[in-house]
Design a protein around this motif. Structure first.
Motif, PDB file in Angstrom:
ATOM      1  N   ARG A  91      47.684  45.848  39.648  1.00 24.36           N
ATOM      2  CA  ARG A  91      46.317  45.690  39.147  1.00 24.36           C
ATOM      3  C   ARG A  91      45.460  45.139  40.279  1.00 24.36           C
ATOM      4  O   ARG A  91      45.902  44.270  41.028  1.00 24.36           O
ATOM      5  CB  ARG A  91      46.279  44.712  37.975  1.00 24.36           C
ATOM      6  CG  ARG A  91      47.162  45.112  36.832  1.00 24.36           C
ATOM      7  CD  ARG A  91      46.491  46.158  36.012  1.00 24.36           C
ATOM      8  NE  ARG A  91      47.372  46.482  34.881  1.00 24.36           N
ATOM      9  CZ  ARG A  91      47.373  47.642  34.295  1.00 24.36           C
ATOM     10  NH1 ARG A  91      46.589  48.581  34.709  1.00 24.36           N
ATOM     11  NH2 ARG A  91      48.178  47.878  33.294  1.00 24.36           N
ATOM     12  N   PRO A  92      44.217  45.604  40.389  1.00 22.39           N
ATOM     13  CA  PRO A  92      43.347  45.066  41.447  1.00 22.39           C
ATOM     14  C   PRO A  92      43.013  43.606  41.169  1.00 22.39           C
ATOM     15  O   PRO A  92      42.896  43.190  40.029  1.00 22.39           O
ATOM     16  CB  PRO A  92      42.104  45.940  41.379  1.00 22.39           C
ATOM     17  CG  PRO A  92      42.143  46.584  40.039  1.00 22.39           C
ATOM     18  CD  PRO A  92      43.574  46.639  39.616  1.00 22.39           C
ATOM     19  N   ASN A  93      42.872  42.836  42.238  1.00 24.02           N
ATOM     20  CA  ASN A  93      42.491  41.437  42.118  1.00 24.02           C
ATOM     21  C   ASN A  93      41.026  41.346  41.741  1.00 24.02           C
ATOM     22  O   ASN A  93      40.221  42.203  42.108  1.00 24.02           O
ATOM     23  CB  ASN A  93      42.726  40.699  43.437  1.00 24.02           C
ATOM     24  CG  ASN A  93      44.194  40.567  43.752  1.00 24.02           C
ATOM     25  OD1 ASN A  93      45.030  40.527  42.852  1.00 24.02           O
ATOM     26  ND2 ASN A  93      44.524  40.524  45.025  1.00 24.02           N
ATOM     27  N   PRO A  94      40.644  40.294  41.013  1.00 23.56           N
ATOM     28  CA  PRO A  94      39.236  40.115  40.670  1.00 23.56           C
ATOM     29  C   PRO A  94      38.390  40.002  41.945  1.00 23.56           C
ATOM     30  O   PRO A  94      38.817  39.426  42.934  1.00 23.56           O
ATOM     31  CB  PRO A  94      39.205  38.812  39.891  1.00 23.56           C
ATOM     32  CG  PRO A  94      40.602  38.586  39.446  1.00 23.56           C
ATOM     33  CD  PRO A  94      41.487  39.272  40.442  1.00 23.56           C
ATOM     34  N   GLU A  99      37.112  35.570  37.308  1.00 18.37           N
ATOM     35  CA  GLU A  99      38.382  35.639  36.600  1.00 18.37           C
ATOM     36  C   GLU A  99      38.221  36.475  35.349  1.00 18.37           C
ATOM     37  O   GLU A  99      37.161  36.484  34.730  1.00 18.37           O
ATOM     38  CB  GLU A  99      38.856  34.226  36.245  1.00 18.37           C
ATOM     39  CG  GLU A  99      39.188  33.407  37.473  1.00 18.37           C
ATOM     40  CD  GLU A  99      39.735  32.051  37.101  1.00 18.37           C
ATOM     41  OE1 GLU A  99      40.246  31.906  35.991  1.00 18.37           O
ATOM     42  OE2 GLU A  99      39.656  31.148  37.941  1.00 18.37           O
ATOM     43  N   SER A 100      39.283  37.169  34.965  1.00 17.25           N
ATOM     44  CA  SER A 100      39.204  38.039  33.793  1.00 17.25           C
ATOM     45  C   SER A 100      39.119  37.255  32.497  1.00 17.25           C
ATOM     46  O   SER A 100      38.671  37.764  31.497  1.00 17.25           O
ATOM     47  CB  SER A 100      40.419  38.968  33.760  1.00 17.25           C
ATOM     48  OG  SER A 100      41.599  38.216  33.705  1.00 17.25           O
ATOM     49  N   GLY A 101      39.543  35.978  32.479  1.00 17.19           N
ATOM     50  CA  GLY A 101      39.520  35.180  31.275  1.00 17.19           C
ATOM     51  C   GLY A 101      38.207  34.453  31.051  1.00 17.19           C
ATOM     52  O   GLY A 101      38.009  33.790  30.043  1.00 17.19           O
TER      53      GLY A 101
END
Length: 102
Positions: A91-94, A99-101
């Motif tokens: 998965r690509p890093n942010p 952050e995704s959360g």
């Protein structure tokens, strides 16, 4: 099977129990979203060999598999699971520390 042997893509997907029916396996292969060793595939008759990498979307997830053996029949699920190894998809890093959360 002999070295250099191959099987049709749709038959492999069906024998390996990735698709419930042969027609569903053909639909996966002909949709144009499946990649075989990085090449886009649009035909169910594409040859699959031991060592090939399959990447395709299925049920809302992207699956990546390495073919470990070619099947001779559609056996039980335990036998089908030995035909391939699931691969982890990177998965690509942010970007920019988001952050995704958050």
């Amino acid at each position: 099977m002999a070295e250099g042997a191959s099987i049709r893509l749709d038959r492999f997907l069906w024998f390996a129990r990735i698709a419930k029916t042969r027609s569903a396996a053909q639909a996966i292969a002909e949709k144009g979203t499946l990649r075989l060793d990085g090449r886009r595939i649009e035909r169910a008759a594409a040859p699959v060999r031991v060592g090939c990498i399959l990447v395709f979307p299925l049920y809302g997830q992207v699956r990546a598999l390495r073919v470990e053996a070619l099947p001779s029949r559609r056996g039980p699920p335990a036998e089908a699971a030995t035909l391939y190894t699931p691969l982890e998809i990177q998965r690509p890093n942010p970007v920019d520390g988001i952050e995704s959360g958050a």
